[in-house]
Design a protein around this motif. Structure first.
Motif, short mmCIF file in Angstrom:
data_model
loop_
_atom_site.label_atom_id
_atom_site.label_comp_id
_atom_site.label_asym_id
_atom_site.label_seq_id
_atom_site.Cartn_x
_atom_site.Cartn_y
_atom_site.Cartn_z
N ILE A 85 0.86 -1.17 0.00
CA ILE A 85 0.00 0.00 0.00
C ILE A 85 0.91 1.23 0.00
O ILE A 85 1.80 1.36 0.84
N CYS A 86 0.67 2.13 -0.93
CA CYS A 86 1.49 3.33 -1.07
C CYS A 86 1.39 4.19 0.19
O CYS A 86 0.30 4.50 0.66
N GLU A 87 2.53 4.56 0.74
CA GLU A 87 2.56 5.38 1.95
C GLU A 87 2.17 6.83 1.68
O GLU A 87 1.86 7.56 2.62
N GLU A 88 2.18 7.22 0.43
CA GLU A 88 1.85 8.60 0.08
C GLU A 88 0.37 8.74 -0.30
O GLU A 88 -0.28 9.70 0.09
N THR A 89 -0.16 7.77 -1.04
CA THR A 89 -1.52 7.90 -1.58
C THR A 89 -2.52 6.88 -1.04
O THR A 89 -3.70 6.97 -1.34
#
Length: 130
Positions: A85-89
């Motif tokens: 899971i993208c830490e930014e989005t």
């Protein structure tokens, strides 16, 4: 992590664990290289060559320590159910990207956005220092 099948997760875990093992083994070799003492005095060229080899081992060890932290962090995210899971989005990172770089924390788009942001900050910092 729901977008990854159990087989995909197992493959990615295997990649991460294999890399961790490789890094551990290389650290052992690099540590031996870094601390090797020249027991017999040699000529200046021998000592310079030995020092260059030692410094290279120390540099590689630092790089490997950083990479090992990334690998361990990815394995921890996997154990905690946060892997992929993208830490930014908060978007799912595609399996193909994870297979290519199992430690990644960002989608391609988010990674590009972060790199663009860093580049802009570097340019802004360079112009204020002139």
């Amino acid at each position: 992590m729901q977008h990854l099948s159990p087989a995909q997760l197992a493959e990615l875990r295997q990649l991460l664990e294999a890399e961790r093992q490789r890094l551990w083994e290389r650290q052992d070799v690099d540590e031996a290289e870094a601390v090797t003492a020249d027991v017999e005095p040699g000529d200046v060229q021998d000592r310079a060559s030995e020092e260059a080899r030692r410094l290279t081992a120390l540099r590689r060890r630092k790089i490997d320590e950083d990479r090992l932290r990334e690998v361990n962090a990815a394995l921890l995210r996997m154990d905690e159910g946060l892997y992929g899971i993208c830490e930014e989005t908060d978007e799912e990172i595609p399996f193909a990207r994870l297979r290519a770089e199992p430690t990644t924390r960002y989608t391609v788009e988010a990674q590009q956005m972060l790199e663009d942001e860093r580049a802009r900050e570097a340019v802004a910092g360079a112009t204020t220092n002139e």
